[in-house]
Enzyme design. Structure first.
Site, PDB file in Angstrom:
ATOM      1  N   LYS A   9       0.820  -1.210   0.000  1.00  0.00           N
ATOM      2  CA  LYS A   9       0.000   0.000   0.000  1.00  0.00           C
ATOM      3  C   LYS A   9       0.853   1.258   0.000  1.00  0.00           C
ATOM      4  O   LYS A   9       0.441   2.279  -0.560  1.00  0.00           O
ATOM      5  CB  LYS A   9      -0.959  -0.004   1.196  1.00  0.00           C
ATOM      6  N   LYS A  51     -12.668  -5.054  -4.848  1.00  0.00           N
ATOM      7  CA  LYS A  51     -13.781  -4.109  -4.957  1.00  0.00           C
ATOM      8  C   LYS A  51     -13.289  -2.706  -5.271  1.00  0.00           C
ATOM      9  O   LYS A  51     -14.046  -1.863  -5.738  1.00  0.00           O
ATOM     10  CB  LYS A  51     -14.631  -4.116  -3.687  1.00  0.00           C
ATOM     11  N   LYS A  82      -5.869 -11.116  -7.082  1.00  0.00           N
ATOM     12  CA  LYS A  82      -7.163 -11.213  -6.424  1.00  0.00           C
ATOM     13  C   LYS A  82      -8.174 -10.171  -6.922  1.00  0.00           C
ATOM     14  O   LYS A  82      -7.832  -9.006  -7.081  1.00  0.00           O
ATOM     15  CB  LYS A  82      -6.933 -11.028  -4.911  1.00  0.00           C
TER      16      LYS A  82
END
Ligand code: TRP
Length: 330
Positions: free
Chosen positions: A113, A198, A195
């Site tokens: 991140k 969303k 993966k």
């Protein structure tokens, strides 16, 4: 004997994707009769990334409503919003003092991140796993169903609890990690080595979102990456795209992977993708109907939210109190 406690959470970022439904919500649903489950909209976690204030509330309500629409009963479970229970932030601070910077620096998600948010590597991004530990420990959760990307965070949570108990006695419940064997990871439709997310922003065809209309679902499915074998077989190494679609199909129809392989023997990929698409559409239809019903009355939804927070807080306050006492706060 009282039921064991389950805790899990999803961030209110983006529209939940099919990956969240299969990897998390379906599993949550399966646990709701046997366990005392708490399912949380983790809005405090979501602000490690900047959010538009005028949209944030809607995203929180959306996820809360989708939990219920996906089949989680708000009477049986405690469904609530993290920021409505201030003990999450409170316990997170205490646990910060029992967590080493070296441990946090080793978290692969933090490293990922930070690379993606170079202009906003805030301290919250760094201490995120401590807040996650607080979420779980605050309820004395015995079991935490997660996707395998959260395994490292949960191992740290266990380490923090064990460390705390070593100093103060058996105050915190050390939770077990639960990762479903099949379907823990639904992959991106056009990039099946990563993966499904969303928060997909680069290529919307990678994710099917729970509120996608049927024609969108079918179109995305049609564009899903497969291979050139024309053979519907589960082999994640050599056939990641096909294996991903088989996993989706198997989890939604409850047909085993082997039976599904048999069902599509001799069929071409077009036929196969169409069948998977239809399984998705049929799964999403009742969820979307219930979602629309719930969102037609946000005032009623907010009452459910408030009730959930009250239920959660009754447990959280107790654990917070015991933890504070153990440390010696007066
Ligand atoms: N970090 C989790 C994720 O991004 C969400 C989460 C927050 C969570 N707190 C939790 C999951 C506690 C399980 C238990 O997926």
């Amino acid at each position: 004997m009282s039921k064991k406690i389950v805790f899990s959470g999803i961030q209110p970022s983006g529209v939940p994707a099919l990956g969240n439904y299969i990897g998390a919500m379906l599993n949550f649903k399966a646990l709701q009769d046997e366990y005392n489950c708490l399912y949380c909209v983790v809005d405090l976690h979501a602000i490690t990334v900047r959010r538009a204030p005028e949209l944030f509330g809607d995203h929180v309500r959306r996820l809360f409503a989708l939990y219920i629409a996906a089949g989680l009963d708000p009477e049986k479970n405690t469904i609530f919003v993290q920021s409505h229970v201030p003990e999450h932030s409170q316990l997170a601070w205490l646990l910060n003092c029992y967590t080493y910077v070296g441990e946090l620096g080793r978290m692969t998600q933090f490293k990922d991140k930070s690379r993606k948010n170079e202009d906003n590597i805030n301290a919250g991004l760094y201490t995120y796993p401590v807040l996650m530990a607080a979420d779980v420990l605050l309820y004395g959760a015995h079991l935490v169903p997660i996707g395998d990307d959260q395994k490292q965070h949960m191992e740290l949570c266990r380490d923090i609890a064990i460390r705390f108990n070593k100093i103060y006695g058996d105050v915190l419940v050390v939770p077990e990690i639960m990762i479903p064997k099949i379907g823990a990871r639904i992959m991106k439709l056009q990039d099946p080595l990563h993966k499904m997310d969303k928060s997909e922003s680069e290529n919307l065809n990678n994710s099917i979102f729970l509120l996608d209309e049927p024609d969108i679902v079918m179109a995305k499915m049609k564009k899903a990456v497969t291979d050139s074998d024309a053979l519907v077989k589960y082999d994640t190494e050599n056939k990641p795209g096909v294996s991903n679609l088989l996993t989706i199909y198997s989890r939604l129809t409850k047909i085993s992977i082997q039976d599904a392989e048999r069902e599509f023997e001799g069929k071409n990929y077009g036929f196969f993708k169409n069948a998977v698409g239809e399984a998705v559409v049929e799964t999403l239809r009742p969820i979307q109907d219930e979602y629309k019903r719930l969102r037609a009355d946000d005032a009623a939804l907010d009452v459910l939210m408030k009730k959930g927070a009250e239920k959660a807080r009754a447990i959280a306050a107790k654990v917070m109190d015991e933890t504070s006492k153990a440390i010696g706060f007066i």
